[in-house]
Design a protein around this motif. Structure first.
Motif, PDB file in Angstrom:
ATOM      1  N   UNK A   5       0.841  -1.194   0.000  1.00 60.12           N
ATOM      2  CA  UNK A   5       0.000   0.000   0.000  1.00 60.12           C
ATOM      3  C   UNK A   5       0.871   1.236   0.000  1.00 60.12           C
ATOM      4  N   UNK A   6       0.289   2.330  -0.460  1.00 63.09           N
ATOM      5  CA  UNK A   6       0.957   3.626  -0.431  1.00 63.09           C
ATOM      6  C   UNK A   6       0.054   4.602   0.302  1.00 63.09           C
ATOM      7  N   UNK A   7       0.672   5.392   1.174  1.00 63.53           N
ATOM      8  CA  UNK A   7      -0.067   6.338   2.002  1.00 63.53           C
ATOM      9  C   UNK A   7       0.608   7.700   1.902  1.00 63.53           C
ATOM     10  N   UNK A   8      -0.194   8.750   1.770  1.00 65.44           N
ATOM     11  CA  UNK A   8       0.326  10.111   1.856  1.00 65.44           C
ATOM     12  C   UNK A   8       0.015  10.617   3.257  1.00 65.44           C
ATOM     13  N   UNK A   9       1.072  10.989   3.961  1.00 65.55           N
ATOM     14  CA  UNK A   9       0.955  11.457   5.341  1.00 65.55           C
ATOM     15  C   UNK A   9       1.233  12.965   5.349  1.00 65.55           C
ATOM     16  N   UNK A  10       0.346  13.708   5.994  1.00 66.77           N
ATOM     17  CA  UNK A  10       0.522  15.156   6.143  1.00 66.77           C
ATOM     18  C   UNK A  10       0.785  15.433   7.626  1.00 66.77           C
ATOM     19  N   UNK A  11       2.041  15.682   7.968  1.00 65.33           N
ATOM     20  CA  UNK A  11       2.345  16.024   9.362  1.00 65.33           C
ATOM     21  C   UNK A  11       2.189  17.522   9.611  1.00 65.33           C
ATOM     22  N   UNK A  12       2.138  17.892  10.871  1.00 66.19           N
ATOM     23  CA  UNK A  12       2.181  19.312  11.215  1.00 66.19           C
ATOM     24  C   UNK A  12       3.509  19.857  10.693  1.00 66.19           C
ATOM     25  N   UNK A  44       3.631   0.639   2.683  1.00 68.69           N
ATOM     26  CA  UNK A  44       3.369  -0.361   3.715  1.00 68.69           C
ATOM     27  C   UNK A  44       3.389  -1.730   3.041  1.00 68.69           C
ATOM     28  N   UNK A  45       4.177  -2.634   3.571  1.00 69.60           N
ATOM     29  CA  UNK A  45       4.173  -4.029   3.123  1.00 69.60           C
ATOM     30  C   UNK A  45       3.729  -4.875   4.301  1.00 69.60           C
ATOM     31  N   UNK A  46       2.699  -5.686   4.071  1.00 72.04           N
ATOM     32  CA  UNK A  46       2.161  -6.504   5.157  1.00 72.04           C
ATOM     33  C   UNK A  46       1.679  -7.849   4.624  1.00 72.04           C
ATOM     34  N   UNK A  66      -1.416  15.137  10.891  1.00 68.79           N
ATOM     35  CA  UNK A  66      -2.711  15.792  10.705  1.00 68.79           C
ATOM     36  C   UNK A  66      -3.647  14.918   9.886  1.00 68.79           C
ATOM     37  N   UNK A  67      -3.106  14.216   8.862  1.00 68.67           N
ATOM     38  CA  UNK A  67      -3.937  13.326   8.060  1.00 68.67           C
ATOM     39  C   UNK A  67      -3.065  12.264   7.401  1.00 68.67           C
ATOM     40  N   UNK A  68      -3.711  11.149   7.091  1.00 70.66           N
ATOM     41  CA  UNK A  68      -3.070  10.059   6.352  1.00 70.66           C
ATOM     42  C   UNK A  68      -4.108   9.519   5.380  1.00 70.66           C
ATOM     43  N   UNK A  69      -3.721   9.422   4.111  1.00 68.34           N
ATOM     44  CA  UNK A  69      -4.657   8.968   3.076  1.00 68.34           C
ATOM     45  C   UNK A  69      -4.038   7.819   2.294  1.00 68.34           C
ATOM     46  N   UNK A  70      -4.723   6.678   2.298  1.00 68.22           N
ATOM     47  CA  UNK A  70      -4.254   5.557   1.495  1.00 68.22           C
ATOM     48  C   UNK A  70      -4.619   5.838   0.048  1.00 68.22           C
ATOM     49  N   UNK A  71      -3.618   5.797  -0.832  1.00 68.22           N
ATOM     50  CA  UNK A  71      -3.858   6.129  -2.226  1.00 68.22           C
ATOM     51  C   UNK A  71      -3.660   4.945  -3.164  1.00 68.22           C
TER      52      UNK A  71
END
Length: 87
Positions: A5-12, A44-46, A66-71
């Motif tokens: 999976x690929x996730x875009x994470x937006x941190x503060x 992510x590899x699981x 702040x947010x995490x979006x699986x793309x």
């Protein structure tokens, strides 16, 4: 069987470095890139869907996120098999 999976994470903005460091401590998680704006692309590899969801939820609840979006999500039945592509 493997889930990728690929996730875009937006941190503060003030916590980008801390979030990247925390992401690097999780098994199955790899930071692929960090944009100049501070967006973090994570893979992510699981072994299965349940583990993918657990890791994704842990990322979403991580301090400074702040947010995490699986793309992207793909299930590989033969993760070690090579694909031959002819031109």
């Amino acid at each position: 069987l493997m889930n990728i999976s690929s996730v875009i994470v937006i941190p503060r903005p003030e916590q980008v470095d801390q979030v990247v460091a925390l992401l690097g401590t999780h098994d199955g998680v790899e930071v692929a890139a960090v944009s100049p704006e501070g967006k973090v692309i994570v893979t992510i590899e699981s072994a299965d869907d349940r583990e993918t969801i657990q890791i994704y939820e842990a990322i979403s609840l991580m301090a400074g996120v702040m947010s995490a979006s699986m793309v992207y999500h793909q299930r590989e039945d033969q993760p070690e098999a090579e694909v031959l592509v002819e031109a």
